[in-house]
Scaffold this motif. Structure first.
Motif, mmCIF file in Angstrom:
data_model
loop_
_atom_site.group_PDB
_atom_site.id
_atom_site.type_symbol
_atom_site.label_atom_id
_atom_site.label_comp_id
_atom_site.label_asym_id
_atom_site.label_seq_id
_atom_site.Cartn_x
_atom_site.Cartn_y
_atom_site.Cartn_z
ATOM 1 N N PHE A 1 -8.939 -5.086 -2.877
ATOM 2 C CA PHE A 1 -9.106 -4.375 -4.143
ATOM 3 C C PHE A 1 -9.055 -5.362 -5.304
ATOM 4 C CE2 PHE A 1 -7.341 -1.568 -1.018
ATOM 5 C CZ PHE A 1 -7.957 -0.340 -1.230
ATOM 6 N N ASP A 2 -10.027 -5.267 -6.189
ATOM 7 C CA ASP A 2 -10.030 -6.099 -7.388
ATOM 8 C C ASP A 2 -10.903 -5.447 -8.449
ATOM 9 O OD1 ASP A 2 -9.681 -8.078 -9.231
ATOM 10 O OD2 ASP A 2 -10.945 -9.565 -8.222
ATOM 11 N N TYR A 3 -10.257 -4.881 -9.460
ATOM 12 C CA TYR A 3 -10.963 -4.312 -10.602
ATOM 13 C C TYR A 3 -10.760 -5.232 -11.793
ATOM 14 C CZ TYR A 3 -11.800 -0.023 -8.021
ATOM 15 O OH TYR A 3 -12.235 0.889 -7.091
ATOM 16 N N ALA A 4 -11.793 -5.379 -12.617
ATOM 17 C CA ALA A 4 -11.728 -6.323 -13.727
ATOM 18 C C ALA A 4 -12.424 -5.769 -14.957
ATOM 19 C CB ALA A 4 -12.369 -7.649 -13.327
ATOM 20 N N VAL A 5 -11.880 -6.119 -16.128
ATOM 21 C CA VAL A 5 -12.592 -5.921 -17.394
ATOM 22 C C VAL A 5 -13.369 -7.206 -17.642
ATOM 23 C CG1 VAL A 5 -12.385 -5.488 -19.877
ATOM 24 C CG2 VAL A 5 -10.774 -4.424 -18.279
ATOM 25 N N VAL B 1 -5.763 -7.680 -6.085
ATOM 26 C CA VAL B 1 -5.444 -9.066 -5.745
ATOM 27 C C VAL B 1 -5.449 -9.992 -6.953
ATOM 28 C CG1 VAL B 1 -6.252 -8.871 -3.370
ATOM 29 C CG2 VAL B 1 -7.859 -9.553 -5.171
ATOM 30 N N ASN B 2 -5.956 -9.517 -8.090
ATOM 31 C CA ASN B 2 -6.010 -10.392 -9.259
ATOM 32 C C ASN B 2 -5.797 -9.568 -10.526
ATOM 33 O OD1 ASN B 2 -6.393 -12.409 -11.124
ATOM 34 N ND2 ASN B 2 -8.605 -12.587 -10.803
ATOM 35 N N ARG B 3 -4.564 -9.401 -10.903
ATOM 36 C CA ARG B 3 -4.281 -8.626 -12.104
ATOM 37 C C ARG B 3 -4.594 -9.404 -13.373
ATOM 38 N NH1 ARG B 3 -2.786 -3.704 -11.590
ATOM 39 N NH2 ARG B 3 -2.825 -3.642 -13.867
ATOM 40 N N ALA B 4 -4.813 -10.702 -13.251
ATOM 41 C CA ALA B 4 -5.118 -11.494 -14.436
ATOM 42 C C ALA B 4 -6.435 -11.078 -15.078
ATOM 43 C CB ALA B 4 -5.157 -12.978 -14.081
ATOM 44 N N GLU C 1 -14.540 -6.273 -5.414
ATOM 45 C CA GLU C 1 -14.386 -6.342 -3.959
ATOM 46 C C GLU C 1 -14.760 -5.003 -3.354
ATOM 47 O OE1 GLU C 1 -13.797 -8.893 -2.153
ATOM 48 O OE2 GLU C 1 -12.890 -10.400 -3.469
ATOM 49 N N ASP C 2 -14.533 -4.848 -2.055
ATOM 50 C CA ASP C 2 -14.986 -3.643 -1.357
ATOM 51 C C ASP C 2 -14.002 -2.492 -1.434
ATOM 52 O OD1 ASP C 2 -13.250 -5.206 0.185
ATOM 53 O OD2 ASP C 2 -13.979 -4.360 2.064
ATOM 54 N N TRP D 1 0.828 -1.207 0.000
ATOM 55 C CA TRP D 1 0.000 0.000 0.000
ATOM 56 C C TRP D 1 0.868 1.264 0.000
ATOM 57 C CZ3 TRP D 1 0.269 3.666 3.724
ATOM 58 C CH2 TRP D 1 0.390 3.351 5.073
ATOM 59 N N LEU D 2 2.096 1.151 0.497
ATOM 60 C CA LEU D 2 3.001 2.295 0.387
ATOM 61 C C LEU D 2 3.439 2.516 -1.066
ATOM 62 C CD1 LEU D 2 5.033 1.628 3.626
ATOM 63 C CD2 LEU D 2 3.836 3.767 3.130
#
Length: 680
Positions: free
Chosen positions: A539-543, A641-644, A587-588, A479-480
């Protein structure tokens, strides 16, 4: 407690900002002063003086000691008690709090094979003056724990007054349980004497020894005399001021050091002594003494180079190292003492085969040298807020390693027979898989595994022991890095330099760091700290969907004075094309992200999204079709947590990775090794 709750109180303590801009110069001077008017960290300098005389009998592993402690009450309330840490009683038996917690770290065998002489202890034989003594277990009430000892004085010590206490004690050096102990005739001796806790306005802060946390004490002066056989080479905190040889074949080594909060030492007849020095413009010189194992003589330059790199970059970025001397210890193989920090002294560690960068000795050396700053000079409470040193230092280590050595490479180690800990041996380096030292895959893996295991704001000693390190080191470092990429390195550097200067020889708190981050950046960052420190956001953003089709018409459309039905397909060759990209927050955790659309002609389209709602649909009309889309293309949010799932192509290219790796005989060889290893 939310940071928003404490913000009004902190804001009331802030005066006019001394930060003229949120974009400071790219190259601030070493040790640049902090923003003025921020709440000061608790004073911790000049609180306690120790004068210790100790004698080691290597044959019996017994230490006999006498010490005079002078303590000053710098608080506004009196106390009639002195609380001491007796750390070595953690290894007195298997019922101590440390041993119980260690079993939950997956290390249940620590004491299973211990012989009678392997256990350690620290016994106080006398204390003057005192009216009573007792053991305390303030954290868990464990009646079998003997790591906190309380002395009741004849009279209270008023604010501003001092008290002088004489202690006589004896101890047995344990087999190494936690980086301190003995193996053969190699001794590494840390946290070895009765050591005062910290007197705060609320009372004594003197925690029991816990398996997943470290230490907390005030700064003071140490005058230590160690007597042991003359054949031993000795290294210790501070400078040696005297050596006296005796007729019985022993020698007394006297060391002194001001403004430190611990004293450790090591002794071995096998050490090779290598003297070196550090010089860099704008920074004070440092004499470096390397105590090296004979079999590692060819690695001396690697230890020294890494030490100088840490002193240079930490010094330029944050503030100078002030002591003028530093001892680097290469511990004996199998001693369990590697990779640990102490004031003006640290242990590194080596591996026979480590050409990929990182690891040992470079990575360990930079990290432990860096602890001379984040822990040594900024004395946070490691029991309660361990991320303030381990997180900051892990992040800083990555920066030094990246700048000094560049990317390292992914390494896999094969053959791990049953019962053998670690990642195996027979390493293989994937040189086409470089990895940034700031975001190492293992760090990401550990963070993902434990992202919700504890609230980081919970006192660290109350973390679940098995995953405490994942939160303290890995999540905090990540996070830093995310904060740096959000603010920019110049601002982040100014923040850490200011924090270092304001917290020098003091006991800073997380709230002071967060308030300073707001002040230096000129932004309200509570939304971020509420998630990564006061909460356990993931954190988890996805296309999740990409579409691109020729623009056509189907349905009823206005024509003239009425509506006309049209069923017209677009031109799949000439276009134009309508592209749709669906982005989801799975995620939240909420973080502002960029969304990148790349088209077949190489053109790009970017949009910013605050990331707050659960999804966003992006619609773009272009002459050409969409090729692929990615959320957070610049990898600012390393906490994802999931860049895939961060990118998606319009037309999958399943053949590409298959062709790339099928051409690598190493894949076949790897599978063969795994198969063979299953029979070992």
């Amino acid at each position: 407690m939310s940071f928003r709750t404490v913000r009004p109180l902190l804001a009331a303590l802030l005066t006019a900002s001394a930060v003229a801009s949120a974009q400071p110069p790219a190259e601030p001077a070493p040790g640049a002063p902090a923003a003025e008017g921020l709440p000061a960290a608790a004073p911790a300098r000049g609180v306690v003086d120790y004068r210790i005389e100790a004698r080691l009998d290597p044959a019996t592993r017994l230490l006999e000691g006498r010490q005079v402690v002078t303590w000053r009450n710098l608080r506004s309330r009196p106390t009639q008690e002195l609380w001491f840490h007796l750390y070595w009683n953690a290894w007195r038996n298997d019922r101590s709090t440390w041993m119980v917690e260690d079993r939950y770290r997956g290390r249940s065998d620590r004491g299973d094979d211990a012989e009678e002489e392997d256990w350690g202890y620290l016994v106080v034989d006398s204390a003057t003056p005192q009216t009573a003594t007792r053991f305390a277990a303030p954290d868990d009430g464990n009646p079998d724990d003997r790591t906190v000892w309380v002395v009741t004085l004849p009279e209270p010590v008023a604010p501003g007054e001092s008290v002088r206490v004489e202690l006589e004690w004896h101890a047995r050096v344990p087999r190494t349980f936690a980086r301190t102990g003995v193996r053969g005739d190699y001794f590494f001796v840390a946290h070895w004497f009765p050591k005062l806790g910290v007197w705060e306005e609320e009372g004594w802060n003197c925690h029991q020894y816990h398996a997943a946390t470290e230490y907390f004490s005030d700064y003071g002066a140490y005058d230590v005399s160690l007597t042991l056989p003359s054949r031993f080479v000795v290294g210790a905190t501070g400078r040696r001021t005297e050596r006296t040889d005796h007729a019985d074949g022993t020698s007394t080594h006297r060391y002194r050091q001001d403004d430190v909060h611990a004293f450790s030492w090591t002794a071995s007849p096998d050490y090779l002594v290598v003297e070196d020095s550090f010089h860099s413009p704008g920074l004070p010189p440092v004499a470096i003494r390397l105590l090296l194992q004979p079999e590692h003589r060819r690695q001396a330059d690697r230890h020294l180079h890494a030490t100088r790199a840490a002193l240079k970059l930490y010094g330029r970025w944050f503030g100078p190292y002030p002591y003028g001397h530093l001892t680097v210890v290469d511990p004996a193989w199998g001693s369990g003492a590697g990779g640990m920090e102490y004031p003006t002294l640290f242990t590194s560690g080596t591996r026979l085969f480590n050409p990929s960068g990182g690891g040992s000795p470079e990575g360990v050396t930079v990290h432990e040298a860096g602890h001379q700053f984040w822990y040594g000079l900024v004395g946070n409470n490691e029991f309660e807020h361990a991320w303030l040193d381990e997180g900051l230092n892990s992040y800083s280590t990555g920066r030094v390693m990246q700048e000094t050595y560049g990317d390292s490479f992914v390494v896999r180690r094969f053959f791990r027979p049953p019962g053998l800990r670690g990642s195996g041996f027979l390493p293989w380096i994937y040189r086409d898989l470089p990895q940034s030292e700031l975001i190492r895959p293992r760090r990401l893996d550990d963070y993902r595994r434990s992202a919700r295991s504890d609230l980081p704001s919970r006192p660290t000693y109350r973390y679940f022991p098995a995953t405490a390190g994942d939160i303290t080191y890995d999540k905090s470092a990540l996070w830093l890095v995310t904060l740096e990429r959000h603010l920019g390195w110049p601002t982040m550097r100014r923040l850490l330099s200011a924090f270092f200067e304001r917290s020098l020889y003091a006991h800073p708190t997380p709230e002071q760091f967060f308030a300073l981050a707001d002040e230096v950046s000129g932004r309200d960052l509570s939304w971020f700290f509420d998630q990564v420190h006061y909460g356990a956001a993931v954190f988890d953003y996805a296309v999740t969907s990409v579409k691109s089709a020729p623009v056509g018409r189907r349905g009823l459309f206005e024509e003239g004075q009425g509506l006309a039905y049209r069923d017209e397909a677009g031109d799949p060759e000439a276009g134009p094309f309508r592209s749709e990209v669906l982005i989801r927050r799975l995620e939240d955790g909420v973080f502002p992200v960029e969304v990148l659309l790349v088209f077949e002609d190489g053109s790009e389209h970017r949009e910013s999204w605050d990331g707050e709602y659960l999804w966003k649909l992006i619609e773009v009309e272009r002459p050409v079709k969409l090729a692929w889309a990615e959320v957070d293309p610049d990898h600012l949010l390393v906490l994802d947590v999931n860049r895939a799932n961060n990118s998606r192509r319009l037309e999958p290219r399943a053949r590409f990775p298959a062709v790339k790796w099928a051409s690598k005989w190493l894949v076949w060889f790897q599978d063969l090794l795994h198969l063979f290893g299953s029979y070992v």
